[in-house]
Write an enzyme that holds these catalytic residues in place. Structure first.
Site, short mmCIF file in Angstrom:
data_model
loop_
_atom_site.label_atom_id
_atom_site.label_comp_id
_atom_site.label_asym_id
_atom_site.label_seq_id
_atom_site.Cartn_x
_atom_site.Cartn_y
_atom_site.Cartn_z
N CYS A 252 -4.22 -19.51 20.16
CA CYS A 252 -4.39 -18.28 20.95
C CYS A 252 -3.32 -17.27 20.55
CB CYS A 252 -4.23 -18.55 22.43
SG CYS A 252 -5.49 -19.64 23.06
N SER B 263 1.69 -7.58 -1.25
CA SER B 263 2.46 -8.61 -0.53
C SER B 263 1.72 -9.94 -0.44
CB SER B 263 2.89 -8.11 0.84
OG SER B 263 1.83 -8.11 1.74
N THR C 220 0.82 -1.22 0.00
CA THR C 220 0.00 0.00 0.00
C THR C 220 0.85 1.26 0.00
OG1 THR C 220 -1.81 -1.11 1.11
CG2 THR C 220 -1.74 1.25 1.36
N1 ASP Z 1 -2.54 -5.59 0.28
C1 ASP Z 1 -1.49 -4.71 0.74
C2 ASP Z 1 -0.19 -5.51 0.75
O1 ASP Z 1 0.04 -6.27 1.62
C3 ASP Z 1 -1.81 -4.20 2.10
C4 ASP Z 1 -0.81 -3.20 2.66
O2 ASP Z 1 0.29 -3.02 2.19
O3 ASP Z 1 -1.17 -2.57 3.68
O4 ASP Z 1 0.59 -5.37 -0.18
#
Ligand code: ASP
Length: 342
Positions: free
Chosen positions: A280, A61, A14
């Site tokens: 947990c 990712s 992101t």
């Molecule tokens: N879907 C994104 C990723 O893991 C989420 C993020 O980066 O916050 O690449």
């Protein structure tokens, strides 16, 4: 005046995403976002020399595989001696897996490898990307800012600094995206950067070892009440699975089902390495605490103690690929890089 060399590796996430035609976020290339990354152009960092590297195809990712883990590791290995610290900009979804696996790949690490990312893209007005990256730069260039050098793979996100192999993503929306439920935070970013010196690993006296092999032939089994154990026999029949991370209940308890026990016995006969961790979020496996404990079955099942799923699964993939079968049990039971408390 001291100076430091910091390598920043952009893998996607992101942090660098923009909206495409469907309004869905997808990763931009480094060249398209670099103008927005003010921290690395900041006057404050004039004592820091940056080397910038980017994946050719930055990823969400969720698309990471061992191939990308090795790509990150190899970039660091190539530049290890010429840099003081490494920052990996990474998506949050699987950041804890990448941070865990890199902690096993670099043995006796002597410099920080810091993962960071963001919940809002760097181009967004309210982004958390810049502050996360700025904090990571302080840690990677620790000597410039008179902060202790932390020779660990870390996650630096929002207000906290966490050991990578103790971390887990806790929120899809909160700026505080990560936590480390079974291990103290290694630092906090308040008005001052506070480092929890007593919990950080020591700089090793031996040279760093690089071991990047990964065996992907493992699965995780998440127990749930009413699970139909007859499906598990296909795991043993596959003849390909070499390891299982079993997520049992509470302190390590399992349903007392003959079918399930027979599955485990057969898997052990087939030399499948089985490690038991708890579902947990907090706490550890306590063998024999209850009659229903898996560890009352006299099977050579490995105690995963208080491991996260991310650390247990990547450790298993790493141990299977970098040691001989007679050492698998001992290595999995050992605290290798601070990932478990025994
Ligand atoms: N879907 C994104 C990723 O893991 C989420 C993020 O980066 O916050 O690449």
């Amino acid at each position: 005046m001291s100076s430091a060399k910091v390598m920043v590796i952009y893998t996607g996430g992101t942090f660098g995403m923009t909206q495409n035609g469907n309004n869905a976020l997808s990763p931009s290339r480094w060249d398209d976002i670099v103008a927005h990354i003010s921290p690395i152009n900041k006057e404050d960092f004039k004592q820091v020399e940056f080397t910038l590297e980017s994946f050719d195809n930055p990823l969400d990712s969720s698309q990471m595989t061992p191939k990308e883990w090795v790509m990150m590791a190899e970039i660091i290995q190539k530049n290890y001696h010429s840099h003081d610290g490494f920052i990996i900009i990474h998506g949050t979804d699987t950041m804890a897996y990448s941070a865990s696996v890199l902690s096993f790949m670099f043995h006796s690490l002597s410099k920080p490898i810091i993962f960071t990312g963001a919940q809002l893209p760097v181009t967004h007005t309210r982004t958390d990307a810049s502050i996360n990256l700025i904090n990571a730069i302080y840690l990677a260039a620790a000597k410039v800012f008179r902060i202790p050098i932390i020779p660990e793979v870390l996650i630096c996100f929002n207000k906290v600094l966490l050991r990578g192999n103790r971390s887990t993503k806790k929120s899809t929306f909160d700026f505080m995206g990560f936590e480390s439920p079974n291990f103290p935070q290694l630092g906090r970013f308040n008005q001052k950067i506070e480092i929890n010196k007593k919990n950080i690993l020591q700089i090793p006296e031996i040279p760093t070892k690089f071991l990047f092999n990964i065996c992907p032939d493992i699965i995780t089994i998440n127990l749930f009440p009413g699970m139909n154990f007859k499906f598990l026999k296909y795991i043993n029949k596959s003849n390909e699975i070499k390891g299982i991370v079993l997520r049992s209940f509470g302190s390590g308890n399992i349903p007392q089902s003959q079918e399930f026990i027979e599955f485990l016995e057969e898997a052990i006969q087939l030399n499948i390495v089985i490690v038991n961790i708890t579902q947990c979020k907090e706490g550890s496996i306590k063998p024999h605490q209850y009659g229903a404990s898996l560890h009352n079955k006299n099977l050579p099942i490995i105690n995963g103690y208080d491991s996260t799923l991310e650390a247990a699964s990547t450790k298993l993939m790493w141990v299977l690929a970098n040691s001989s079968p007679q050492d698998h049990h001992a290595l999995m039971s050992k605290n290798l890089v601070g990932e478990i408390t025994i």
